[in-house]
Structures are given as C-alpha cells and as structure tokens.
Design an enzyme around this catalytic site. Structure first.
Site, PDB file in Angstrom:
ATOM      1  N   GLN A   9       0.717  -1.214  -0.131  1.00  0.00           N
ATOM      2  CA  GLN A   9       0.129  -0.048   0.002  1.00  0.00           C
ATOM      3  C   GLN A   9       0.999   1.143   0.100  1.00  0.00           C
ATOM      4  OE1 GLN A   9      -1.356   0.678   4.666  1.00  0.00           O
ATOM      5  NE2 GLN A   9      -1.557  -1.437   3.923  1.00  0.00           N
ATOM      6  N   HIS A  32       0.379   5.832   0.729  1.00  0.00           N
ATOM      7  CA  HIS A  32      -0.493   6.818   1.420  1.00  0.00           C
ATOM      8  C   HIS A  32      -0.353   8.034   0.763  1.00  0.00           C
ATOM      9  CE1 HIS A  32      -1.431   3.900   4.458  1.00  0.00           C
ATOM     10  NE2 HIS A  32       0.083   3.971   5.095  1.00  0.00           N
ATOM     11  N   GLU A  83       3.467   7.552   8.813  1.00  0.00           N
ATOM     12  CA  GLU A  83       3.293   6.797  10.129  1.00  0.00           C
ATOM     13  C   GLU A  83       4.760   6.175  10.310  1.00  0.00           C
ATOM     14  OE1 GLU A  83       0.705   3.982   8.168  1.00  0.00           O
ATOM     15  OE2 GLU A  83       2.221   2.698   7.625  1.00  0.00           O
ATOM     16  N   HIS A  97       4.712   0.037   0.584  1.00  0.00           N
ATOM     17  CA  HIS A  97       5.223  -0.732   1.831  1.00  0.00           C
ATOM     18  C   HIS A  97       4.049  -1.649   2.010  1.00  0.00           C
ATOM     19  CE1 HIS A  97       2.755   2.475   3.619  1.00  0.00           C
ATOM     20  NE2 HIS A  97       2.344   1.778   4.385  1.00  0.00           N
ATOM     21  N   ARG A  99      -4.140   0.613  -2.231  1.00  0.00           N
ATOM     22  CA  ARG A  99      -3.559  -0.688  -2.440  1.00  0.00           C
ATOM     23  C   ARG A  99      -3.120  -1.344  -3.701  1.00  0.00           C
ATOM     24  NH1 ARG A  99      -7.891  -0.188   1.056  1.00  0.00           N
ATOM     25  NH2 ARG A  99      -7.471  -0.444   3.178  1.00  0.00           N
TER      26      ARG A  99
END
Length: 415
Positions: free
Chosen positions: A98, A100, A135, A266, A285
């Site tokens: 996926q 972001h 993240e 990642h 995804r």
C-alpha cells in the site's frame, strides 16, 4: 481534568495474528485473527473514556469541548480533532502492499469523491478523510516489512535469480529505462494485467516455488526472496506479489522503528509493534488484499524513485533518565519510549502545563502507577493505555521495571 484509562477497540483483519495481540493484552485467544488495537479518536474506531456518565467515544468528547482536550496550539493548527492515532499491530501474515497520499492528494481525492457522492463507507472509496497519513512503527519483537523501491539494478538481479522466463521483459525494462519510467512501467503492467486476469497471475502463481529455490541456492538476496516466498504462499496468484518483489526487505530489531512518508509503497509481513500516525485512514492498495484496488489512482500517488528504508534508532533525551525519542519529520505526532527504574524517582512526567497538548501513554511491559497532582492514581498494566487531555494537571508515572510509550504532538518551535 485527570488522566483517564482508555478502552480501546480491536480491529479484526485476515492478516492479524491469532495469538500475539491476545497475549499482549493478557487475554485468551479467540481463535480469530486480531490485527490492530486502536488508541485515539479516529471516528472509524474511537477509544472510549468514562467520565462518570458511562463510556463515551473520545472523538465526541473532543468535538464537544476541544479547547481543554487539545490545548490552544493544537486546536489552532489541526482543528477540533486529535491529530494522531496510535495502534498496536499484530501481524500474522502480510498486509496489503500500500501507499498513503500527501495532504494535497488527500484533499483533492476526498473532494472529488464527495462531489461524485461516493459514501464514506463504500468499499470502493479511496479517501475517507482529508488528511495525509505519515506513520512510524516501532518493533516490540522482530518485525519484518517491505518498504520503498529497491534500486532497479538490484531488483533486476533478484528477478533474474528467480528463473521465471515471463519476468524477462521486466528485467530488461529495469536495466535499460530511466528509474522513474522503469518502476512505473513494471508496476503498472503487473497490476493492470493481473487484475484483468492476464499472465501476471500465472507468473505470480509460479513465484512461491521459484523464490524458495532461489533463496535456498544462496542468492545474495536470500532474505528478500525468503520473504517473497512466504508472501506468495499466503496470496497465491495475487498480482501484488510482483509489487512486493520491487521493494526493500527490512527486519526491525526490538526497539527499532521505521518511518513511512507519503508516496512510499510498503507492506508489513510479520511481528508485533507500536504504530503511530496522523489521524487518517487513507490507503491506496497494490494487492495482497481482497479490498478495493484502484490502479490509476495508485499510480498517481506512488513516488517512483528508489529509497532506502528510513530506519530510526531511539535517541536518549538529554537530561532524562530512561527516556528515548524516535524523531519523525512531522507535526502531528511524537513518539518516546520510557524505561522506568527506581533510579528515576520522578518517573515519566507530563511535559509542562497548559499548552503541552494531549498525550497517550501505553504500557508495553510491567506495571506502572500514574500519579496525578490532585492525588489521583491510575494503575497501568501491559496492554493498557491512558489519555492525558491538554488541560490535565501535571502528573507523573512511576514504576520499577515498566516500559511505556508516550504519543504526543510536536510542540511549536519558539520564534
């Protein structure tokens, strides 16, 4: 406002471990995968707080009176919402590959889907909020991940080692085309062909045996091949396996962290870890999932460049006993780890008073007592967490042997 124990929801996804999260929480395994423990105020699964009127969702409490919950600086910068979300991840098998979006991409994507009337809970929705989602995951035990594109020449060597003739065209592309073009071409062709039922699925089906054989033959890419063999066995025929082959493999040691910014593809493969992120659930995804895959939007968001994994070792905080920081280049969250001993009589002390912002404390080992200035006391055991509103009185946590993580908001720099 005193510190408060959080009641946290457990998210059950197919990739979750059947035992690790239950063990962390001191509960009996249910036999079903348990993937994530959420700590925060994301509307999708907010933590609960009981202030005498029964358990209430934290997001609603913050929205009802945001100033004492967040403090004036956090409220001014991020609006009436907790800007971070903390989790404990229990990865039993690979998550989806996926990526972001950046803030600009998320805002544009959210607005476009709103204009088209796509419901927020629609399975084919890409953007569930307007936020970016940087993240960081910190390993509690050995933690395997795929992160960022490997240099094209190294990936060409790895694909060669597999001995699968259908990969030859992508090997040539990786060796001859400029890096951004090569990475985009291979990923786009693999995903478009695979999700259309073409030859990519046949190639992916051959990869478990090929990767295992190449790893056993002593390839210099042994660890990456072994990881891809495991992924291919878990997701036979999935085109996302091709995407996984393009990424760096990394194993985090306990206490080591990995930071992931916008546009970096990642996947997490296995292990138990503490994760902290901006308060978002925006995910594009590539595969290894039964969920929605939007190939054109994914290709718009991915950064097509090779990047080394951004590994972060804890750094001692000057003047603090047993306190270590994990620096990340974002404003929405900070992460520190505290190892409490009787040599530190002050324990973990909430940072300052007034405008220090909200915090969450998570106990990952041992037991600790959170002592509020008004004489109140909370006991935290492994797996429990506490919420400290910005207006909470100065407090400290004391213990002999406990380990806690603290999540907060980056303070505004002076000047």
């Amino acid at each position: 406002m005193p510190p408060e124990i959080l009641v946290n929801p457990v998210r059950r996804y197919a990739w979750g471990s059947t035992r690790a999260l239950a063990g962390f929480l001191g509960a009996e395994p249910t036999g079903e995968p348990q993937a994530e423990l959420w700590m925060g105020a994301h509307p999708g699964s907010p933590s609960l707080v009981d202030r005498g009127a029964g358990p209430q969702p934290l997001d609603r409490l913050i929205a009802a009176d945001p100033l004492p919950e967040l403090g004036p600086s956090v409220l001014a910068r991020f609006g009436p919402q907790l800007p971070f979300l903390a989790k404990v991840l229990a990865v039993g098998r690979a998550l989806s590959v996926q990526v972001h979006p950046s803030t600009e991409q998320a805002e544009a994507g959210f607005a476009e889907e709103e204009a088209r009337g796509v419901p927020l809970d629609a399975p084919d929705r890409n953007y569930r909020d307007r936020n970016h989602k940087p993240e960081m995951v910190c390993a509690l035990d050995d933690f395997d991940a795929l992160c960022g594109f490997r240099p094209c020449t190294e990936t060409a060597e790895l694909l060669d080692a597999l001995g699968v003739p259908a990969l030859d065209r992508w090997v040539r592309t990786l060796r001859t085309a400029p890096e951004p073009e090569a990475l985009r071409t291979v990923l786009a062709e693999a995903l478009a062909d695979g999700h259309g039922g073409g030859t990519t699925r046949a190639v992916a089906a051959a990869l478990p045996g090929a990767a295992s054989a190449a790893a056993a033959a002593g390839s210099p890419h042994h660890a990456a091949l072994a990881a891809c063999a495991a992924v291919a066995s878990d997701y036979p025929g999935d085109p996302g396996i091709i995407a996984a082959l393009l990424l760096n493999h990394v194993r985090l040691r306990p206490g080591q962290a990995l930071y992931l910014g916008a546009g970096v593809p990642h996947a997490y493969l296995g292990g138990l870890g503490v994760e902290v992120m901006a308060n978002s659930d925006n995910v594009l995804r590539c595969g290894l999932t039964p969920k929605h895959v939007d190939v054109p939007e994914l290709l718009r968001v991915v950064g097509f460049r090779s990047t080394a994994p951004d590994l972060i070792d804890p750094r001692p905080v000057p003047g603090a006993v047993g306190e270590e920081a994990y620096p990340a280049p974002v404003d929405e969250f900070t992460l520190t780890r505290h190892t409490l001993t009787d040599a530190d009589p002050d324990g973990v002390t909430s940072q300052g008073v007034g405008d220090r912002g909200p915090q969450i404390l998570l106990c990952v080992s041992g037991e600790a007592d959170l002592l509020a200035a008004d004489g109140g006391r909370l006991r935290l055991t492994r797996g429990q967490s506490a919420y400290l509103p910005a207006a909470a009185a100065r407090s400290r946590v004391v213990s002999d042997g406990a380990v806690l993580f603290r999540v907060g908001v980056r303070p505004v720099s002076p000047g």
